[in-house]
Design a protein around this motif. Structure first.
Motif, PDB file in Angstrom:
ATOM      1  N   ASN A 127       0.826  -1.213   0.000  1.00 25.63           N
ATOM      2  CA  ASN A 127       0.000   0.000   0.000  1.00 25.63           C
ATOM      3  C   ASN A 127       0.861   1.264   0.000  1.00 25.63           C
ATOM      4  O   ASN A 127       1.858   1.345   0.719  1.00 25.63           O
ATOM      5  N   CYS A 128       0.469   2.216  -0.814  1.00 23.53           N
ATOM      6  CA  CYS A 128       1.133   3.522  -0.854  1.00 23.53           C
ATOM      7  C   CYS A 128       0.162   4.485  -1.533  1.00 23.53           C
ATOM      8  O   CYS A 128      -1.030   4.187  -1.624  1.00 23.53           O
ATOM      9  N   ARG A 129       0.645   5.624  -1.990  1.00 26.67           N
ATOM     10  CA  ARG A 129      -0.252   6.575  -2.657  1.00 26.67           C
ATOM     11  C   ARG A 129       0.486   7.231  -3.822  1.00 26.67           C
ATOM     12  O   ARG A 129       1.713   7.341  -3.808  1.00 26.67           O
ATOM     13  N   LEU A 130      -0.274   7.652  -4.807  1.00 27.78           N
ATOM     14  CA  LEU A 130       0.278   8.389  -5.938  1.00 27.78           C
ATOM     15  C   LEU A 130       0.002   9.865  -5.678  1.00 27.78           C
ATOM     16  O   LEU A 130      -1.146  10.251  -5.448  1.00 27.78           O
ATOM     17  N   SER A 131       1.068  10.668  -5.685  1.00 24.85           N
ATOM     18  CA  SER A 131       0.932  12.069  -5.288  1.00 24.85           C
ATOM     19  C   SER A 131       1.722  12.996  -6.194  1.00 24.85           C
ATOM     20  O   SER A 131       2.616  12.566  -6.925  1.00 24.85           O
ATOM     21  N   VAL A 132       1.362  14.278  -6.105  1.00 22.24           N
ATOM     22  CA  VAL A 132       2.133  15.347  -6.740  1.00 22.24           C
ATOM     23  C   VAL A 132       3.049  15.930  -5.662  1.00 22.24           C
ATOM     24  O   VAL A 132       2.612  16.176  -4.537  1.00 22.24           O
ATOM     25  N   ALA A 133       4.324  16.147  -6.004  1.00 23.71           N
ATOM     26  CA  ALA A 133       5.265  16.765  -5.069  1.00 23.71           C
ATOM     27  C   ALA A 133       6.059  17.845  -5.785  1.00 23.71           C
ATOM     28  O   ALA A 133       6.283  17.767  -7.009  1.00 23.71           O
ATOM     29  N   VAL A 134       6.464  18.866  -5.033  1.00 24.48           N
ATOM     30  CA  VAL A 134       7.250  19.983  -5.577  1.00 24.48           C
ATOM     31  C   VAL A 134       8.360  20.320  -4.586  1.00 24.48           C
ATOM     32  O   VAL A 134       8.353  19.862  -3.438  1.00 24.48           O
ATOM     33  N   SER A 135       9.306  21.140  -5.017  1.00 25.00           N
ATOM     34  CA  SER A 135      10.361  21.603  -4.120  1.00 25.00           C
ATOM     35  C   SER A 135       9.769  22.486  -3.023  1.00 25.00           C
ATOM     36  O   SER A 135       8.781  23.194  -3.245  1.00 25.00           O
ATOM     37  N   GLU A 136      10.383  22.434  -1.843  1.00 27.43           N
ATOM     38  CA  GLU A 136       9.978  23.322  -0.750  1.00 27.43           C
ATOM     39  C   GLU A 136      10.045  24.772  -1.250  1.00 27.43           C
ATOM     40  O   GLU A 136      11.006  25.166  -1.904  1.00 27.43           O
ATOM     41  N   GLY A 137       9.010  25.526  -0.968  1.00 22.20           N
ATOM     42  CA  GLY A 137       9.013  26.936  -1.367  1.00 22.20           C
ATOM     43  C   GLY A 137       8.347  27.195  -2.703  1.00 22.20           C
ATOM     44  O   GLY A 137       8.058  28.352  -3.037  1.00 22.20           O
ATOM     45  N   PHE A 138       8.081  26.131  -3.494  1.00 20.83           N
ATOM     46  CA  PHE A 138       7.390  26.338  -4.771  1.00 20.83           C
ATOM     47  C   PHE A 138       5.901  26.541  -4.505  1.00 20.83           C
ATOM     48  O   PHE A 138       5.268  25.731  -3.832  1.00 20.83           O
ATOM     49  N   TYR A 173       2.736  25.967  -5.414  1.00 23.93           N
ATOM     50  CA  TYR A 173       1.939  25.119  -6.305  1.00 23.93           C
ATOM     51  C   TYR A 173       0.513  25.658  -6.439  1.00 23.93           C
ATOM     52  O   TYR A 173      -0.041  25.704  -7.540  1.00 23.93           O
ATOM     53  N   ALA A 174      -0.061  26.091  -5.326  1.00 21.46           N
ATOM     54  CA  ALA A 174      -1.452  26.581  -5.354  1.00 21.46           C
ATOM     55  C   ALA A 174      -1.607  27.755  -6.310  1.00 21.46           C
ATOM     56  O   ALA A 174      -2.565  27.820  -7.096  1.00 21.46           O
TER      57      ALA A 174
END
Length: 219
Positions: free
Chosen positions: A95-106, A108-109
């Motif tokens: 079990n795990c999850r598929l996610s969106v990730a970005v660099s700290e400080g980016f 995204y919103a």
């Protein structure tokens, strides 16, 4: 009539977490793929063998009948399309999850809100395309086969779409998870012809897998 059955598995977590399910069906793999160089492993059952293939290849081996059944992650099955496969059981393993990730400080919103064109690195191109399209976002998808986390760090991409388990690798590379796409677990997949032609041999094993998976789910 004794019918040969071939089970396709990939090394690592899926293999390890499938072993108890196999044992529940009375099947013990007699060699360890991590120490053996063999790609076809025997079991204690004379008519059942295990082939070790790359995780992303499991659905293909089963689809074309080179394996009668196999275990593959939902992520792999979504990319493959599941054509020609019967998917009877969610095994509730790996079990795990598929996610969106970005660099700290980016931010995204803001990027999403402004409708900016994002560059996204991922192995899961089809799934990522559908996800961002459903949000009305424009993305340039860059296919990578590994080390997704490097993409934002070296300016290859703004974001990544990847599997996340504990999040440790993201934190170690100063990335943050910003969006959960879906939960992922591994499923049993069966060749449709084998299900008919080898039903007598295959069905008791599928039933044992299902019982063990239900126990796992209830635990």
């Amino acid at each position: 009539m004794n019918q040969q059955l071939t089970l396709a598995l990939s090394k690592g977590r899926i293999f390890e977490e499938t072993l108890p399910l196999l044992e529940a069906a009375g099947i013990v793999v007699t060699e360890n793929p991590e120490t053996s160089r063999k790609l076809i492993l025997p079991t204690n059952h004379p008519n059942i063998r295990v082939i070790i293939v790359r995780a992303s290849d499991v659905p293909t081996y089963v689809q074309y009948g080179a394996a009668d059944f196999g275990v593959a992650g939902k992520d792999v099955l979504l990319e493959h399309g599941g054509e020609g496969l019967y998917q009877p059981i969610d095994l509730n393993i790996a079990n795990c999850r598929l996610s969106v990730a970005v660099s700290e400080g980016f931010d995204y919103a803001s990027a999403v809100h402004q409708g900016a064109r994002l560059r996204v690195a991922t192995k899961y191109v089809n799934t990522a395309r559908e996800h961002f399209a459903s949000k009305g976002m424009h993305v340039d998808l860059i296919k990578l086969y590994g080390s997704m986390e490097l993409g934002p760090l070296v300016g290859l991409s703004d974001a990544i779409v990847d599997l996340v388990s504990t999040g440790g690798t993201l934190r170690a590379n100063k990335l943050v998870e910003v969006e959960h796409i879906m939960d992922i677990s591994s499923r049993l997949v069966v060749n449709q012809a084998a299900l008919k032609l080898k039903h007598e041999t295959l069905q008791p094993i599928l039933a044992a897998f299902e019982r063990a998976a239900n126990i796992e789910k209830a635990a």
